[in-house]
Design a protein around this motif. Structure first.
Motif, mmCIF file in Angstrom:
data_model
loop_
_atom_site.group_PDB
_atom_site.id
_atom_site.type_symbol
_atom_site.label_atom_id
_atom_site.label_comp_id
_atom_site.label_asym_id
_atom_site.label_seq_id
_atom_site.Cartn_x
_atom_site.Cartn_y
_atom_site.Cartn_z
ATOM 1 N N THR A 266 26.281 63.136 8.771
ATOM 2 C CA THR A 266 27.724 63.085 8.607
ATOM 3 C C THR A 266 28.270 61.887 9.359
ATOM 4 N N THR A 313 29.535 72.420 3.297
ATOM 5 C CA THR A 313 30.085 73.615 2.659
ATOM 6 C C THR A 313 29.108 74.143 1.604
ATOM 7 N N ASP A 410 42.626 79.915 4.896
ATOM 8 C CA ASP A 410 42.472 78.492 5.219
ATOM 9 C C ASP A 410 41.438 78.427 6.333
ATOM 10 N N TRP A 412 38.945 76.603 8.917
ATOM 11 C CA TRP A 412 38.608 75.366 9.638
ATOM 12 C C TRP A 412 37.203 75.453 10.198
ATOM 13 N N TRP A 413 36.439 74.440 9.943
ATOM 14 C CA TRP A 413 35.114 74.294 10.562
ATOM 15 C C TRP A 413 34.610 72.897 10.277
ATOM 16 N N GLU A 416 29.227 70.189 12.077
ATOM 17 C CA GLU A 416 28.648 70.513 13.375
ATOM 18 C C GLU A 416 28.724 72.001 13.698
ATOM 19 N N LEU A 511 46.126 72.892 12.256
ATOM 20 C CA LEU A 511 45.280 71.707 12.390
ATOM 21 C C LEU A 511 46.043 70.479 11.918
ATOM 22 N N ARG A 514 42.242 64.407 12.143
ATOM 23 C CA ARG A 514 41.354 63.805 13.144
ATOM 24 C C ARG A 514 42.143 62.953 14.142
ATOM 25 N N ARG A 525 34.153 63.387 4.740
ATOM 26 C CA ARG A 525 34.271 62.648 5.990
ATOM 27 C C ARG A 525 33.738 61.241 5.863
HETATM 28 C C1 WTA Z 1 38.602 68.762 8.659
HETATM 29 C C2 WTA Z 1 33.810 70.437 6.360
HETATM 30 C C3 WTA Z 1 42.205 71.284 8.609
HETATM 31 C C4 WTA Z 1 38.656 68.603 10.169
HETATM 32 C C5 WTA Z 1 33.655 71.961 6.471
HETATM 33 C C6 WTA Z 1 37.203 68.686 10.574
HETATM 34 C C7 WTA Z 1 39.989 70.811 8.261
HETATM 35 C C8 WTA Z 1 36.515 68.005 9.421
HETATM 36 C C9 WTA Z 1 39.783 72.084 7.707
HETATM 37 C C10 WTA Z 1 35.103 68.469 9.221
HETATM 38 C C11 WTA Z 1 40.903 72.963 7.599
HETATM 39 C C12 WTA Z 1 37.897 71.000 7.725
HETATM 40 N N1 WTA Z 1 42.089 72.518 8.071
HETATM 41 N N2 WTA Z 1 41.194 70.414 8.711
HETATM 42 N N3 WTA Z 1 40.816 74.175 7.062
HETATM 43 N N4 WTA Z 1 38.474 72.170 7.381
HETATM 44 N N5 WTA Z 1 38.805 70.161 8.246
HETATM 45 O O1 WTA Z 1 32.165 68.037 8.709
HETATM 46 O O2 WTA Z 1 39.190 67.336 10.485
HETATM 47 O O3 WTA Z 1 32.870 67.585 6.317
HETATM 48 O O4 WTA Z 1 36.930 68.055 11.806
HETATM 49 O O5 WTA Z 1 33.107 69.839 7.381
HETATM 50 O O6 WTA Z 1 37.306 68.329 8.277
HETATM 51 O O7 WTA Z 1 34.573 67.911 8.045
HETATM 52 P P1 WTA Z 1 33.107 68.287 7.587
#
Ligand code: WTA
Length: 647
Positions: A266, A313, A410, A412-413, A416, A511, A514, A525
């Motif tokens: 990533t 995901t 909604d 968030w994750w 990592e 949230l 970044r 990302r």
């Molecule tokens: C953002 C994807 C707001 C966040 C699963 C995080 C979110 C990055 C959300 C990780 C959410 C992911 N609300 N921001 N529900 N879900 N993010 O590693 O900035 O591709 O740090 O993982 O996506 O992206 P990654």
């Protein structure tokens, strides 16, 4: 996110209570929070009981050497047995594991758990035949076809960590990942279908393999599109030759709970992608528990996560979580097209649907007439992931797709974290459009200021995680020091996620995107630095600066500012297109800048740091902010003067 947007968000006061019947029958009730708070380890140990273990663990968590966690120490298990064999043994062999829907109309296949078990066993035998042993890394570069899941599970069965590289990434990106994790075997396909046409994959693998010297010994190729491919007999093997003829009997070994399951690359804040390492017992516990609790999964649900398997995901909530839970799910090969998704929901009676805000915003733009043309009464729960969901998109999703009856979670994750960390529980938490609400039971999150102090309700700061969790990354592949520096060095004992967040008056979490040099484009990302290095690798470019500018549909869009070399003159008429193509070749089409401005100078501080904040003002057509720390304050006038000529 600007202060203006922030205050708009915080004024959002719509609330959606959980539907009464869902609340009454929810898998997880309010008491889970208190139970987890009282004894976090006991809580996760109970969640681990969801899995089948070869040997039970001696210790739930070993955190004596932070930030290196060990979960379920001494336990052994096999991820593929947990995702497949045990469901067959429990009498569910005839249950559909995957309703696969190809992009071409009428190209569909249902795969039961019993069939999946046979396929995974065959593939494990075929990989063994190709010399894959426990601990070897295998790279996977495939379209969204069932074989990609089979390939991942076969690797997991052997204890050979896989690294899945998104099919949209370039040969260069694939080569760097193969090299970083020293994979000797690559699994791919001739091609896949994208927007109605066959799109080749094998040529990129050939190119990548050529770049990695003699590292790659075998390439296993699924025939998907039937397009012509170059063939190297000493290296290339057809999947249908090797796998179809292999035995469907395969005796799985039980692996240590901390045995590496996969590496997922990533983008970070530097040019070099990070290899996020996930291991077996904790990861499977975290993903299966959250898939069951956040989506309130029931035996007769039809679940659909639209993510590509090349992203985390697709790993946690298409492959491992749902399969560990014995769920029936839809897997779709294509990209979102006008009515196709909703036809799939209608045809397969999808009840749980998980997608990204960028897709929702695209559908919003196309108008509600399209989804209104389908019967989506089977839906009962909607999820969102990947980026902040703006309240309007949330409400549209809930009303138009969810018929005003489905709760929206909604979630968030991050790559990592491996598992969902912050989300409403659909039977417990009232939804607020735009808020991921609170940390799940067993997860400790907070919002802190520069001194690591909790900001308290009503204030904004940085999102941190305060306690280890089962599916957390264990390290960065081959780079323990970077793992410590990136996530654990800002404040001792706290995991720094890289996201800004705000606590509202009720203590719920919003949230805000970044706070580092990572962009989020359509939920993907991308690193500013990575794109900058791609740009400066072009012979005509002397210097480049990249920013993520707000974009109505994709959340953020890549905007680049470049200084050309003197020898390049004005770069020629097509310079912008040439550079966009170059970035696509170096990284992949998703990283192509939306806008490239050729400028005479870049704004720098006296110590030579590029002030991206000012460039962002230009890209977002705002009044340029404070320029007093610039070494040369006239630079911004030069750049602004160029704005009209941007493409
Ligand atoms: C953002 C994807 C707001 C966040 C699963 C995080 C979110 C990055 C959300 C990780 C959410 C992911 N609300 N921001 N529900 N879900 N993010 O590693 O900035 O591709 O740090 O993982 O996506 O992206 P990654």
């Amino acid at each position: 996110m600007s202060e203006q947007t922030l205050s708009n968000l915080m004024q959002e006061n719509r609330r959606f209570e959980p539907p009464a019947d869902l609340a009454a029958n929810a898998n997880v009730k309010e008491e889970a929070y208190a139970r987890a708070d009282a004894d976090r380890e006991a809580f996760w140990a109970a969640a681990a009981e969801r899995l089948d273990w070869g040997r039970k663990w001696d210790q739930v968590l070993d955190w004596t050497n932070p930030p290196f966690a060990k979960w379920f120490v001494g336990g052994t298990l096999n991820a593929s047995v947990n995702c497949v064999d045990r469901h067959v043994e429990a009498g569910n062999g005839d249950k559909v594991a995957i309703h696969w829907v190809g992009e071409p109309d009428d190209d569909a296949r249902d795969i039961t758990y019993a069939q999946l078990k046979d396929e995974v066993s065959r593939a494990a035998n075929a990989l063994t035949e190709l010399g894959v042993r426990k601990g070897d890394r295998v790279a996977i570069y495939m379209p969204m076809i069932p074989e990609v899941v089979v390939a991942m599970l076969a690797c997991a069965r052997l204890g050979a960590p896989h690294t899945v590289v998104f099919g949209g990434f370039s040969a260069d990106a694939l080569a760097s990942r193969i090299t970083d994790c020293e994979a000797h075997v690559v699994i791919t396909a001739d091609g896949g279908y994208r927007r109605g046409a066959a799109s080749a994959l094998k040529p990129a693998v050939d190119e990548a393999v050529a770049k990695t010297g003699d590292l790659v010994r075998s390439v296993l190729v699924v025939r998907r599109t039937g397009q012509d491919v170059d063939w190297d007999d000493s290296r290339d093997v057809w999947w249908h030759d090797a796998v179809d003829s292999a035995s469907a009997e395969h005796e799985p070994e039980m692996h240590d709970s901390e045995h590496p399951l996969y590496v997922m690359y990533t983008s970070g804040t530097t040019g070099k992608p990070k290899g996020i390492l996930h291991t077996t017992g904790g990861y499977l516990t975290g993903t299966s528990y959250t898939h069951w609790s956040v989506f309130d999964l029931k035996d007769d649900d039809v679940y659909w996560c639209t993510a590509d398997v090349g992203w985390v995901t697709g790993h946690s909530y298409m492959a491992y979580g749902p399969l560990a839970n014995g769920a029936t799910q839809v897997m779709y090969e294509g990209t979102p097209e006008k009515g196709r998704w909703w036809k799939i929901v209608q045809d397969y009676k999808v009840s749980i649907f998980y997608t990204a805000p960028t897709a929702i915003r695209t559908f919003m733009k196309q108008g509600r007439e399209i989804p209104d043309g389908y019967d989506m009464s089977s839906l009962r729960l909607l999820g969102s992931v990947g980026e902040p969901i703006n309240p309007e998109a949330y409400v549209w999703y809930r009303e138009v797709i969810g018929g005003d009856r489905c709760p929206v979670v909604d979630t968030w994750w991050q790559t990592e974290t491996g598992q969902i960390m912050i989300s409403p529980l659909p039977g417990v938490t009232a939804g607020k459009p735009g808020s991921a609400m609170k940390a799940l039971p067993g997860i400790a999150a907070d919002v802190v200021d520069d001194d690591a102090k909790s900001v308290g309700n009503g204030n904004g700061g940085y999102l941190v995680l305060k306690e280890p969790w089962p599916a957390m990354l264990r390290t960065l592949w081959g780079d323990d020091q970077r793992f410590k520096d990136t996530y654990w060095s800002r404040w001792p004992g706290l995991y720094f996620a890289g996201d800004g967040a705000k606590l509202d008056e009720d203590g719920d979490i919003w949230l805000l995107g970044r706070v580092d040099d990572v962009m989020n484009v359509s939920g993907h990302r991308l690193s500013t630095t990575e794109i900058e290095s791609a740009l400066v690798s072009h012979p005509k470019v002397a210097e480049a600066a990249v920013v993520g500018a707000a974009d109505e549909t994709t959340g953020q869009a890549v905007c680049a500012f470049v200084i050309l070399r003197d020898s390049a003159g004005d770069g020629g008429e097509d310079i912008v297109e040439e550079l966009r193509r170059h970035v696509a070749k170096e990284i992949g089409a998703i990283a192509k800048p939306r806008q490239i401005m050729v400028v005479p100078e870049l704004p720098k501080t006296r110590s030579g740091k590029i002030m991206r904040r000012l460039l962002k003002d230009v890209a977002e057509h705002r009044e340029v902010g404070d320029v007093t720390t610039l070494a040369d304050s006239t630079v911004m006038d030069l750049i602004k003067g160029k704005e009209g000529s941007a493409s």
